[in-house]
Design an enzyme around this catalytic site. Structure first.
Site, PDB file in Angstrom:
ATOM      1  N   ASP A 117      62.071  71.225  87.611  1.00 58.88           N
ATOM      2  CA  ASP A 117      61.058  70.857  88.354  1.00 58.88           C
ATOM      3  C   ASP A 117      60.835  69.670  89.032  1.00 58.88           C
ATOM      4  OD1 ASP A 117      59.650  73.459  87.500  1.00 58.88           O
ATOM      5  OD2 ASP A 117      59.797  72.581  85.348  1.00 58.88           O
ATOM      6  N   ASP A 176      59.787  80.361  90.555  1.00 59.35           N
ATOM      7  CA  ASP A 176      59.046  79.194  90.635  1.00 59.35           C
ATOM      8  C   ASP A 176      60.112  77.887  91.333  1.00 59.35           C
ATOM      9  OD1 ASP A 176      58.807  80.877  88.244  1.00 59.35           O
ATOM     10  OD2 ASP A 176      57.358  79.261  87.425  1.00 59.35           O
TER      11      ASP A 176
HETATM   12  N1  GLY Z   1      56.426  77.933  85.242  1.00 60.25           N
HETATM   13  C1  GLY Z   1      55.550  77.399  85.998  1.00 60.25           C
HETATM   14  C2  GLY Z   1      54.398  78.191  86.028  1.00 60.25           C
HETATM   15  O1  GLY Z   1      53.659  78.237  85.055  1.00 60.25           O
HETATM   16  O2  GLY Z   1      54.099  78.490  87.171  1.00 60.25           O
END
Ligand code: GLY
Length: 397
Positions: A117, A176
């Site tokens: 992230d 993501d």
């Molecule tokens: N995993 C990141 C989101 O909830 O979009």
């Protein structure tokens, strides 16, 4: 005579189309101004509720409590990023000072390698800070963060590993992850090593190969075997079912491939983004206000909860995609984004000043299957909403 009538009819039609366009633009101009003014008020309020070492995530209305999290939570960059978007429009020095303070708090993340992230955390924050201030220190931090993120690239699967091995997954890669590639591409495009963009390109190609179904919806998670490089299984984490289109996942894919086209100029990415847009915009379960349910196949539709965050990400992505396509497609994307932005600015979705813990938007859904963050404000909904408004102002007004 017939020709003259036809000509006059065309003139009248053109006049009405033009008048309509002008009135939509005027409405959008006002809407953008109002939203940034409200955002300034709201975030000045949120500042007062935020503990010095935490970053706001959501708000618990029942207990009137702001939920702020530790800096390694994937959303830690959205608070400073949102503040920078507000400062850019309002030039409010109190907002700028708070943005600078929040950056200092999350700075240690530059060496964090615990998950994928880093792009969300360090580019949405320091990326906007550098864009607006050209402070070289911010650029150095982005470069260091890209180095940390790149440690998660796994040559055997040709992708960045999203989460560490756990009891459910061996080597999970989630859709993501496309969003974290922007930081890698930016570093390569701004004097950094070309290897970062190469990683982003390879990851994107692997994602096209393994994450998508034939209708261009995407799986949330693809789990890999690191030894053989083979896909073990395709599943969900936050969606309704392994094979259902989790709304925010579709939004991340749309945004990610549009962004990859911006950097790599590979028509394959543009085509992918257009096909994802087609899936989203033509889906029979997309409501008329274009704020999706948390999953396009969520149980209980039309009574299922919505996800304003997915809508905001989609609006921002569609506005960028509109830059790269022909006039008909551009009109379709802009018009869909306008509907989303107008819906989000209405009574139902937008908070009143002094309410909602200082967040702008209501009605997002974080992780429905875990009974977590359902029908609440979320920091990234605000971030992408303001980004979309800025993009509309910069590109279409
Ligand atoms: N995993 C990141 C989101 O909830 O979009």
């Amino acid at each position: 005579m017939k020709k003259t009538i036809l000509f006059l009819a065309l003139m009248v039609e053109s006049f009405f189309v033009l008048a309509q366009t002008v009135s939509v633009k005027e409405k959008m101009q006002q809407l953008i101004k109002d939203n940034f003014a409200l955002a300034d008020t709201q975030y000045r309020y949120m500042m007062t509720l935020t503990a010095p070492n935490k970053m706001p995530q959501t708000y618990d209305e029942k207990n009137n409590k702001l939920d702020a999290r530790d800096i390694t939570w994937w959303c830690s960059g959205f608070y400073p990023g949102t503040l920078w978007y507000i400062y850019e429009q309002t030039h409010d020095d109190i907002i700028k000072k708070e943005a600078e303070r929040a950056l200092q708090v999350i700075e240690p993340n530059q060496t964090y390698t615990g998950n994928h992230d880093l792009g969300f955390m360090m580019y949405c924050s320091f990326g906007n800070a550098y864009r607006l201030t050209k402070n070289e220190k911010y650029k150095d931090i982005i470069f260091r963060s890209a180095q940390s993120l790149a440690t998660r690239y796994r040559p055997s699967i040709k992708a960045i590993q999203s989460w560490n091995k756990n009891k459910y997954f061996n080597c999970p890669v989630i859709i993501d992850n496309m969003m974290n590639l922007e930081m890698l591409c930016w570093v390569s495009a701004n004097g950094g090593d070309k290897k970062y963009e190469d990683i982003a390109i390879t990851h994107s190609n692997t994602t096209i190969k393994n994450h998508f179904r034939s209708d261009y919806s995407s799986y949330h998670v693809v789990d890999y075997d690191l030894t053989t490089g083979q896909v073990i299984r395709k599943a969900t984490w936050q969606g309704a079912a392994n094979c259902s289109p989790w709304a925010r996942g579709q939004a991340w894919g749309l945004y990610g491939f549009t962004m990859m086209y911006r950097f790599a100029k590979n028509k394959v990415y543009l085509k992918q983004a257009k096909n994802i847009a087609k899936f989203i915009l033509n889906h029979p379960n997309l409501p008329a206000d274009k704020i999706p349910y948390w999953d396009f196949e969520a149980p209980m539709i039309p009574f299922a909860k919505r996800d304003a965050s997915a809508a905001a990400i989609m609006a921002s992505a569609l506005l960028e995609l509109g830059q790269y396509v022909n006039a008909t497609e551009k009109n379709e994307y802009i018009s869909a984004a306008e509907t989303i932005l107008q819906s989000l600015s209405g009574e139902e979705y937008r908070a009143k000043a002094g309410q909602n813990g200082g967040f702008l938007l209501k009605h997002s859904t974080g992780a429905f299957p875990f009974n977590s963050e359902i029908d609440v404000p979320l920091i990234y909904a605000d971030y992408y909403f303001l980004e979309a408004l800025k993009r509309y102002k910069d590109w279409y007004l």
